[in-house]
Design an enzyme around this catalytic site. Sequence first.
Site, PDB file in Angstrom:
ATOM      1  N   HIS A 156       0.813  -3.231  -0.608  1.00 28.57           N
ATOM      2  CA  HIS A 156       1.350  -3.737  -1.873  1.00 28.57           C
ATOM      3  C   HIS A 156       1.954  -2.619  -2.693  1.00 28.57           C
ATOM      4  O   HIS A 156       1.695  -1.437  -2.479  1.00 28.57           O
ATOM      5  CB  HIS A 156       0.320  -4.555  -2.643  1.00 28.57           C
ATOM      6  CG  HIS A 156      -0.761  -3.811  -3.363  1.00 28.57           C
ATOM      7  ND1 HIS A 156      -0.640  -3.411  -4.675  1.00 28.57           N
ATOM      8  CD2 HIS A 156      -2.000  -3.443  -2.985  1.00 28.57           C
ATOM      9  CE1 HIS A 156      -1.776  -2.837  -5.063  1.00 28.57           C
ATOM     10  NE2 HIS A 156      -2.616  -2.841  -4.062  1.00 28.57           N
ATOM     11  N   ASP A 162      -3.756   3.699  -5.711  1.00 18.73           N
ATOM     12  CA  ASP A 162      -3.772   2.261  -5.433  1.00 18.73           C
ATOM     13  C   ASP A 162      -2.574   1.607  -6.074  1.00 18.73           C
ATOM     14  O   ASP A 162      -2.584   1.373  -7.277  1.00 18.73           O
ATOM     15  CB  ASP A 162      -5.076   1.665  -5.972  1.00 18.73           C
ATOM     16  CG  ASP A 162      -5.141   0.157  -5.813  1.00 18.73           C
ATOM     17  OD1 ASP A 162      -4.282  -0.413  -5.131  1.00 18.73           O
ATOM     18  OD2 ASP A 162      -6.053  -0.453  -6.404  1.00 18.73           O
ATOM     19  N   GLU A 189      -0.199  -8.064  -5.667  1.00 20.73           N
ATOM     20  CA  GLU A 189      -1.514  -7.997  -5.013  1.00 20.73           C
ATOM     21  C   GLU A 189      -2.613  -7.916  -6.043  1.00 20.73           C
ATOM     22  O   GLU A 189      -3.682  -8.502  -5.894  1.00 20.73           O
ATOM     23  CB  GLU A 189      -1.566  -6.778  -4.083  1.00 20.73           C
ATOM     24  CG  GLU A 189      -2.813  -6.727  -3.201  1.00 20.73           C
ATOM     25  CD  GLU A 189      -4.000  -5.961  -3.788  1.00 20.73           C
ATOM     26  OE1 GLU A 189      -5.046  -5.916  -3.139  1.00 20.73           O
ATOM     27  OE2 GLU A 189      -3.891  -5.420  -4.913  1.00 20.73           O
ATOM     28  N   GLU A 190      -2.349  -7.148  -7.104  1.00 16.44           N
ATOM     29  CA  GLU A 190      -3.414  -6.886  -8.074  1.00 16.44           C
ATOM     30  C   GLU A 190      -3.879  -8.154  -8.786  1.00 16.44           C
ATOM     31  O   GLU A 190      -5.038  -8.291  -9.125  1.00 16.44           O
ATOM     32  CB  GLU A 190      -2.962  -5.826  -9.085  1.00 16.44           C
ATOM     33  CG  GLU A 190      -2.757  -4.437  -8.471  1.00 16.44           C
ATOM     34  CD  GLU A 190      -4.042  -3.781  -7.981  1.00 16.44           C
ATOM     35  OE1 GLU A 190      -5.103  -4.432  -8.037  1.00 16.44           O
ATOM     36  OE2 GLU A 190      -3.973  -2.628  -7.519  1.00 16.44           O
ATOM     37  N   ASP A 212      -3.743  -0.408   1.922  1.00 11.94           N
ATOM     38  CA  ASP A 212      -3.628  -0.555   0.474  1.00 11.94           C
ATOM     39  C   ASP A 212      -3.674   0.858  -0.086  1.00 11.94           C
ATOM     40  O   ASP A 212      -2.632   1.483  -0.305  1.00 11.94           O
ATOM     41  CB  ASP A 212      -4.781  -1.446  -0.003  1.00 11.94           C
ATOM     42  CG  ASP A 212      -4.718  -1.783  -1.480  1.00 11.94           C
ATOM     43  OD1 ASP A 212      -4.235  -0.937  -2.244  1.00 11.94           O
ATOM     44  OD2 ASP A 212      -5.162  -2.874  -1.870  1.00 11.94           O
ATOM     45  N   HIS A 219      -7.729   1.854 -11.093  1.00  5.90           N
ATOM     46  CA  HIS A 219      -7.142   0.887 -12.034  1.00  5.90           C
ATOM     47  C   HIS A 219      -7.056   1.403 -13.469  1.00  5.90           C
ATOM     48  O   HIS A 219      -7.118   0.630 -14.421  1.00  5.90           O
ATOM     49  CB  HIS A 219      -7.905  -0.452 -11.987  1.00  5.90           C
ATOM     50  CG  HIS A 219      -7.648  -1.228 -10.722  1.00  5.90           C
ATOM     51  ND1 HIS A 219      -8.126  -2.492 -10.515  1.00  5.90           N
ATOM     52  CD2 HIS A 219      -6.932  -0.914  -9.614  1.00  5.90           C
ATOM     53  CE1 HIS A 219      -7.739  -2.923  -9.303  1.00  5.90           C
ATOM     54  NE2 HIS A 219      -7.015  -1.978  -8.754  1.00  5.90           N
TER      55      HIS A 219
HETATM   56 ZN   LIG Z   1      -4.518  -2.028  -4.151  1.00  2.84          ZN
END
Ligand SMILES: [Zn+2]
Length: 689
Positions: free
Chosen positions: A326, A336, A373-374, A402, A496
């Site tokens: 993603h 990420d 995706e998130e 990922d 995140h």
């Molecule tokens: Zn991810």
Amino acid sequence: MTSIRILIAFVVSVFLISLVHPPVALMQETALDGFTREDSASERRWEEQFHAVPAPNSAREHLRRLTLEPHIAGTKEDTDPIVELVGPRHERLLVREAMLKEDPTSSHPKITPLFNGYSASGDVTAPLVYANYGLPPDYEALQRAGVEVKGKIVIVRYGNSFRGVKAKVAQDHGAAGCIIYSDPAEDGYAQGDVYPQGPWRPVASGQRGSVQFLFQYPGDPLTPGKPAIPGVPRLSLEEAYADIPRIPVQPLAYDEARKLIEPLKGPVRPRGFQGAFPFPYHVGGTNDVRVHLKTEMDYQSRTLWDVVARIDGAAEKDRWVIMGNHRDAWVFGAVDPNSGTASMLEAARGFGQLLKNGWQPRRTIILCSWDGEEYGLIGSTEWAEENADELQQKAVAYLNVDVAVNGPNYGASSVPSLWKLIRAATRDVKDPRTGKTIYQQWQDRAREQRSETDPDLNAEARIGPLGSGSDYTPFLQHLGIPSTDMGFGGDYGVYHSAYDSFYWMSHFGDPDFLYHVAAAQLWGTMAMRLADADGLPFDYTDYANQVRDYFNESVRLAKRRNLESAIDEKSMNGAVKNFTDEAARVERERQKLVAESEKSSATSAKLRRLNDALIAAERAFIDDRGLLGRPWYRHEIYAPGIFTGYAAQPLTDFQQALDDRNMTNAKGGLDRIISAIKRATDVLKKGSE
Ligand SMILES: [Zn+2]
């Protein structure tokens, strides 16, 4: 509500680069699994050329460009959260992360406040209850302590489960709102130096993330099982509440959360409730601490973009080896997911060079860059739903990455039929730090982590089961396509957050970008072998053994709980035995057909039929009725657990029924697993007659 109209660009990927020709490959004694000797030698030469292309500077430049701006799925998020302490004193808490002078992107004006994707909008003021990880046993402990949750705001800490589970369990217990904070025990100072001195989460940093009920179904909440394209009817928001919370959910950084937790009264922590703050945690629930939580979410349909590139296969164009990663991130997403994106771009550059040198894979290779995706695996799920029939006919395997890199330690999760392929590929890629192979480094580390007395001391490093939380889910668990997931891990505390940035990566995760290169080499090698093999390197003996281990474990558990009468051990053992025998027979047949095809260059019709059976055996684990209460999940062996969210719960419905002590469901669940194993056995049998 996010909905998507997917635009797909089919391009033959040709990324040109001029290169000094790599040295001629060292000829290996043994043929690659699934290749004739001649094809193996030629495959090795192509792989050597491929391995020479990915380069640290190029990976660094991809990552730098990918992480210049926040790139949340859809358009600019316009959320407006408020978290206020209203008693014992009044204080509005910060929901933005601090700027750090060392990290140049941390002052970017487009960084969103902390928020949870798919939270409900809401405005509630209520007493606060600290509910530990927010899982069912935590609420049982609160009940035993006499603390009422209904109508209150709960504050729970990240960890032990997917955050959507915490939201769902809070809602099911009648909470009016849910705050999820990053306790320093999880990824903050209790782990080590915090950013920017170290890789761990600093005080003013929180974890964004979706609170969709992913364990019900991923993708657009308005189109379960159907693609979110024009003309497809949408659920109403009311119907979609099966998949998203009705209550406001809000993440918080730990210095702010401390202001809420420290003044809590009520019973002192039940067992396991204490985090890493230096005071005894109380659970609250009294009027001493009251909180105002307001979330205003901007629910709209937005267009998401998947980018799909393909390299057509020369001989078997309609057999697809799919690589996916993603692209969307909560903020900059250096780890990420864009470490994965940079690796994919390097692998694509490698393929481009091979194409230029005259290579064409036997089968088609498809590279997918997913959006959304998130929020809930949206881009991949909607694409898989849109192309379900074709994918079920044509897909050989789905190879997900990922997070490619946040440290030097290799790890993988996969269906057992692809374990051997993964291990073989890791034997042919170098670990940049030690010069050993990735395989050796991986095994050494697994051995270090075991005690000297462990009976498995010398066993191969474990490859985990696939649960959920990334884009392999629709491929494996909805469509039955053999899937893998992998990456290099390490100390990573900025998940995140705005600090998952280029600065973080270039100081902590992979300063020399060597592991990005290794990830590209490994990923591309796996794709090339699946695309080029004469006889597909799938091993169902590993699958059968793994299923037997899962079952034996469940039986032991059932016996401890006096539930063994629910288990038809004889039928299951019989089904697994037949599957094991058939797997062994098919493997001998595959070796034989590959050896025979030495004589003719074209893959024989027999071998093609066998290859198709090896792919279809995984499909046979799909039961169209779906799992109990969540029909989107259809794989009888692998699915995320209802209360784990990310982690797999193998033999899912059977295991869940044992956990629930529900004899009827345990019996029904096992019957369906037995049928699935029989179907897979039949597929293998028919394909090799
Ligand atoms: Zn991810």
